[in-house]
Design a protein around this motif. Structure first.
Motif, PDB file in Angstrom:
ATOM      1  N   ASP A 240      -6.762  -2.042  -5.819  1.00 32.90           N
ATOM      2  CA  ASP A 240      -5.581  -2.779  -6.249  1.00 32.90           C
ATOM      3  C   ASP A 240      -4.339  -1.970  -5.907  1.00 32.90           C
ATOM      4  O   ASP A 240      -4.418  -0.765  -5.654  1.00 32.90           O
ATOM      5  CB  ASP A 240      -5.632  -3.020  -7.761  1.00 32.90           C
ATOM      6  CG  ASP A 240      -4.850  -4.259  -8.180  1.00 32.90           C
ATOM      7  OD1 ASP A 240      -4.094  -4.784  -7.340  1.00 32.90           O
ATOM      8  OD2 ASP A 240      -5.015  -4.698  -9.331  1.00 32.90           O
ATOM      9  N   GLY A 241      -3.182  -2.631  -5.910  1.00 30.13           N
ATOM     10  CA  GLY A 241      -1.923  -1.946  -5.681  1.00 30.13           C
ATOM     11  C   GLY A 241      -1.269  -1.550  -6.989  1.00 30.13           C
ATOM     12  O   GLY A 241      -1.760  -1.848  -8.075  1.00 30.13           O
ATOM     13  N   LEU A 242      -0.124  -0.883  -6.889  1.00 31.65           N
ATOM     14  CA  LEU A 242       0.594  -0.446  -8.076  1.00 31.65           C
ATOM     15  C   LEU A 242       1.205  -1.635  -8.811  1.00 31.65           C
ATOM     16  O   LEU A 242       1.662  -2.598  -8.208  1.00 31.65           O
ATOM     17  CB  LEU A 242       1.703   0.534  -7.691  1.00 31.65           C
ATOM     18  CG  LEU A 242       1.258   1.905  -7.182  1.00 31.65           C
ATOM     19  CD1 LEU A 242       2.462   2.676  -6.661  1.00 31.65           C
ATOM     20  CD2 LEU A 242       0.570   2.686  -8.286  1.00 31.65           C
ATOM     21  N   GLY A 243       1.242  -1.536 -10.127  1.00 32.12           N
ATOM     22  CA  GLY A 243       1.861  -2.542 -10.982  1.00 32.12           C
ATOM     23  C   GLY A 243       1.778  -2.087 -12.426  1.00 32.12           C
ATOM     24  O   GLY A 243       0.936  -1.258 -12.772  1.00 32.12           O
ATOM     25  N   THR A 244       2.670  -2.617 -13.274  1.00 35.85           N
ATOM     26  CA  THR A 244       2.676  -2.178 -14.674  1.00 35.85           C
ATOM     27  C   THR A 244       2.839  -3.327 -15.672  1.00 35.85           C
ATOM     28  O   THR A 244       2.356  -3.234 -16.798  1.00 35.85           O
ATOM     29  CB  THR A 244       3.818  -1.173 -14.923  1.00 35.85           C
ATOM     30  OG1 THR A 244       5.058  -1.745 -14.477  1.00 35.85           O
ATOM     31  CG2 THR A 244       3.573   0.130 -14.184  1.00 35.85           C
TER      32      THR A 244
END
Length: 450
Positions: free
Chosen positions: A321-325
């Motif tokens: 997965d990619g970055l995210g918050t």
């Protein structure tokens, strides 16, 4: 159920982003051979299929805006995340989360005045951080797409998902308004709270309130949460191919744009050194910096950009997965309601949902460590503009609500659309990033000057 907002584009129905399907024995008609599909076990996998049939060729677009999927016979340098021990990604996420949280605090972007002043161009701290983060994210993904194409394709989301431009623009604009009011964004909520910055605890209250409201509306059949259609998304490379009739490979395009953005961040730092940029806030920023780097009040903003952008290379390899918050707020709501609201997002429902909370936990520890080792930044000794002045609890709560609510509508936040999506060359993410900053600039100018 009602769709909000409308209209949204109707595209190929080969699967919604949140759909769960079994791995088919053969590709459905109209599906590109080798294209990623959803699976319960490992999310995105690649089909092993024979040559395309006539019907498949007829329904397949002539031009693809995505880099071609790797053949199953390829042997990438890195193993697919689906082949790893299920918990192998924990250690890298912990280290990356700690480093990112540490650097967020050290470059002073967790302080509301620093972010809010960026929107009226009193400083350039956040711009250096953001531009360098996007640049290094593009460079790292250009490397990953070359060395490990299967992992790269499996981890892509924004580059092959259509949410609909009206939804993305509206949601991102709401997010930008929230950032301007609170002087913070989803990626900075927890580092700010961990560093003990002012009333930032209200950011979490507002964010959880928004996630709860959105999940409740979804439960009632009002589709507020973005549910993208997995298809060949309209990307920057696709537009270039269509308009200029010239195909540009993803590694070349991402590498070139990434290098340009990194150079832009370096030039900006040369023109406006970060130490001079922060002197307006008084206190320790106006004093001589000590030799001990841990005791220095701030570090170059590009450091956190380098860390966040380069992390994509490791993150996508080990977590798929990619970055995210921003999704962490929805995960919290789903977990507390035992999957009644936001089904499929609870910690008890899938180990895939654990990565963001664990990442944020280590962001908190990193910010706490940096705060404990560094000097006191906010206090009575300040004779400048200050770092927290004018950001009361109600503004933090309202800003947090708008940030998370907007992110749920748009399908991504400053980290999702702004960093991961743009580095995947998604046109929607570029438009969304523009909507975030445009709305934030307009809102802050109204607050400051009207």
């Amino acid at each position: 159920s009602r769709s909000f907002p409308a209209p949204f584009p109707r595209l190929s129905q080969r699967g919604m982003a949140d759909a769960k399907t079994e791995m088919p024995a053969a590709p459905a008609e109209g599906t590109m051979p080798g294209a990623p599909v959803k699976s319960d076990a490992t999310d995105l996998k690649f089909e092993t299929t024979a040559a395309p049939t006539a019907s498949t060729q007829a329904s397949t677009p002539a031009k693809s805006s995505l880099p071609s999927s790797p053949a199953t016979s390829d042997k990438p340098l890195f193993k697919s995340s689906s082949q790893r021990f299920p918990w192998a990604w924990l250690a890298p996420w912990m280290v990356l989360g700690f480093v990112e949280g540490f650097l967020f605090q050290k470059v002073a972007v967790v302080y509301p005045a620093v972010l809010a002043d960026q929107f009226v161009f009193r400083n350039w701290v956040v711009m250096k951080f953001f531009v360098s983060a996007v640049g290094f994210s593009m460079l790292s993904q250009a490397v990953l797409s070359t060395l490990a194409p299967e992992i790269f394709h499996n981890s892509m989301d924004y580059g092959k998902t259509i949410y609909g431009a009206p939804r993305v623009i509206f949601g991102c604009a709401v997010l930008g308004v929230g950032m301007a009011i609170a002087g913070s964004g989803p990626s900075m909520f927890m580092p700010a709270v961990a560093a003990g910055v002012g009333e930032t605890g209200w950011l979490l209250a507002g964010g959880l309130g928004a996630a709860l409201l959105v999940a409740a509306l979804d439960y009632q059949g009002i589709d507020v949460t973005a549910k993208g259609i997995h298809s060949l998304s309209r990307s920057v490379s696709g537009v270039l191919e269509e308009r200029a009739n010239k195909k540009v490979g993803y590694p070349v395009l991402a590498g070139g744009m990434g290098l340009f953005m990194v150079v832009a961040a370096v030039v900006l730092e040369i023109l406006v050194p970060y130490k001079e940029d922060l002197e307006q806030y008084g206190g320790v920023f106006t004093q001589e910096y000590p030799a001990d780097i841990l005791k220095q009040p701030s570090w170059p903003p590009m450091l956190v950009g380098i860390a966040a952008g380069s992390a994509q290379l490791v993150v996508r390899q080990v977590s798929g997965d990619g970055l995210g918050t921003a999704t962490s707020f929805t995960i919290t709501v789903a977990t507390l309601t035992w999957g009644k609201l936001a089904p499929g997002k609870g910690l008890q429902e899938s180990r895939k949902n654990w990565w963001q909370p664990l990442f944020i936990l280590w962001i908190v520890l990193g910010a706490l460590t940096a705060s404990a080792l560094g000097p006191e930044l906010e206090g009575a000794e300040f004779d400048g503009r200050g770092l927290e002045k004018g950001f009361e609890a109600w503004k933090m709560a309202l800003g947090g609500f708008l940030c998370i609510g907007g992110a749920r509508i748009a399908g991504g936040c400053t980290c999702g659309h702004g960093v991961s999506g743009t580095s995947e060359m998604s046109l929607e993410s570029f438009v969304g990033a523009g909507a975030i900053f445009g709305a934030a600039i307009a809102t802050r100018c109204l607050i400051e000057f009207v």
